[in-house]
Scaffold this active site. Structure first.
Site: not given
Ligand code: ADP
Length: 401
Positions: A7, A91, A241, A285, A384
């Site tokens: 990727n 990707r 966004r 989070r 993915e």
């Molecule tokens: P990307 O789109 O960059 O691949 P991810 O799918 O890893 O991102 O998602 C990142 C998001 O997931 C962040 O906003 C992070 O805070 C949220 N996240 C991860 N673990 C938790 C949790 N336990 N509770 C709430 N949100 C979470």
């Protein structure tokens, strides 16, 4: 088969080396800060300690050389010879209107990818660089392109056209494309498996909620609508966004604040969404922590985020004329009990009832709806890279026949 999944971003490359027979990642890692003097490579071979290498990695060709070197390393590697890499799956963000599935990369395909740069100026050039760099190191290994847009390629015109002069669609290919296709496809298949029914008999809404997020309405296996559009900016409120907004706001703010096109683009893509509304964080989070501490703007951002998902769920049930399952995936979808709870509140009349206990304890792929819920609510971990590896294997095998 052993598939290297890549990727490639503008300054980063993420990779996984996947054994498709066991559907297992033998190694994973990433290189960040490509082009800078202190690029960082982190590499984790399965069952071993993570290693970190810091050094100068000036471009994608050198970066791929590093990836191959760690995969072949006597101490941290997982293969002894490059020939053990059966194929490489890339990707690719934007396939435009040209690809409705994954493809073997040929010179012709590279030409089309270049033509599509205008549609994804931030992503496609980096994807192309990654492919060229890999070809230079592995000239005899098949390379496959897996597109974020492909799964949405069969949307009907009423879902993909915008209400602007049709000439603009003809001239500039302005239409809805949709993204996160590999994830939407993966969790759809997983959901069908969990429900024990063929996926082409089911009506499923998939909510991929990460830093970027999109919903898709999958009607009997076909994505008939999705919330991201011409670019990933449309739809849900995301980390940085804006998602949907009145288009007049764009010209109004540009006039009021004296912003040019580039600045307005940055405002909507980098400074809006959760961070823009809360002023606190783009990370769910951190935002949830701020809400728990009574931060009102953080609460506004959280409510806007979940309310918009709820509206899309309602509209997609209407679009499909029913629903068998709502799937939550992505970092937020998989982990945030609060987001799932807020989205599913008061949805019983639409056939959706969340089991609060299951919702709180869900850590793996599971049904988190009540036994009485007409449509199921599923929490599914997306993968993915595995989809890319399996597509790559299928295409390579097809070509070997
Ligand atoms: P990307 O789109 O960059 O691949 P991810 O799918 O890893 O991102 O998602 C990142 C998001 O997931 C962040 O906003 C992070 O805070 C949220 N996240 C991860 N673990 C938790 C949790 N336990 N509770 C709430 N949100 C979470």
């Amino acid at each position: 088969m052993n598939i290297l999944v890549l990727n490639s971003g503008s300054s980063s490359i993420k990779y996984q080396f996947i054994d498709t027979d066991n559907q297992d990642a033998l190694a994973k890692g990433q290189i960040e800060r490509i082009g800078m003097s202190s690029a960082v490579l982190t590499h984790t071979p399965k069952g071993k300690e993570k290693i970190k290498i810091v050094g100068e990695i000036l471009d994608h060709t050198i970066a791929i050389e590093y990836v191959l070197a760690v995969l072949l390393s006597p101490n941290h590697g997982v293969i002894k010879d490059k020939s053990e890499i059966d194929a490489v799956g890339h990707r690719v963000v934007h396939g435009g209107e040209d690809f409705s599935g994954s493809v073997l990369i040929t010179n012709k395909v590279m030409e089309v990818l270049k033509e599509n740069i205008e549609l994804a100026p931030l992503h496609n050039p980096a994807n192309i660089k990654g492919i060229k760099a890999t070809q230079s190191h592995l000239p005899n290994t098949p390379q496959i392109g897996v597109f974020d847009t492909a799964f949405h390629a069969n949307m009907p015109p009423h879902a993909y056209l915008y209400g602007i002069p049709y000439e603009l669609y003809r001239r500039y290919k302005i239409r809805r494309y949709g993204f996160h296709g590999t994830s939407h496809r993966f969790v759809t298949l997983k959901a069908a498996e969990m429900l024990g029914k063929p996926y082409d008999e089911l009506k499923i809404i998939t909510a991929h909620l990460g830093n970027g997020g999109s919903l898709a309405a999958i009607d009997r296996g076909v994505s008939i609508d999705t919330s991201m559009g011409f670019t990933p900016l449309e739809g849900l409120l995301m980390g940085t966004r804006s998602g949907d907004l009145d288009p007049s706001i764009v010209t109004y703010v540009m006039g009021k604040e004296g912003l040019d096109v580039r600045e307005m683009n940055a405002l909507l893509n980098k400074h809006s969404g959760l961070i823009g509304v809360s002023g606190e964080s783009s990370d769910m989070r951190e935002l949830e922590e701020a809400v728990a501490e009574g931060d009102k703007r953080a609460k506004n951002a959280f409510d806007l985020f979940t309310y918009r998902i709820k509206k899309y769920v309602g509209s997609y049930i209407a679009a499909m004329g029913g629903l068998d399952a709502l799937v939550f995936t992505g970092g937020i979808g998989e982990n945030s009990t609060e987001v799932r709870k807020a989205v599913c509140s008061n949805m019983k009349y639409l056939g959706l009832e969340l089991d609060l206990e299951k919702n709180n304890s869900a850590k793996e792929d599971m049904d988190i709806s009540t036994v009485n819920s007409k449509a199921k609510i599923l929490r599914i971990t997306t993968n993915e890279e595995l989809v890319i590896a399996l597509d790559t294997e299928e295409i390579v095998k097809g070509h070997l026949k």
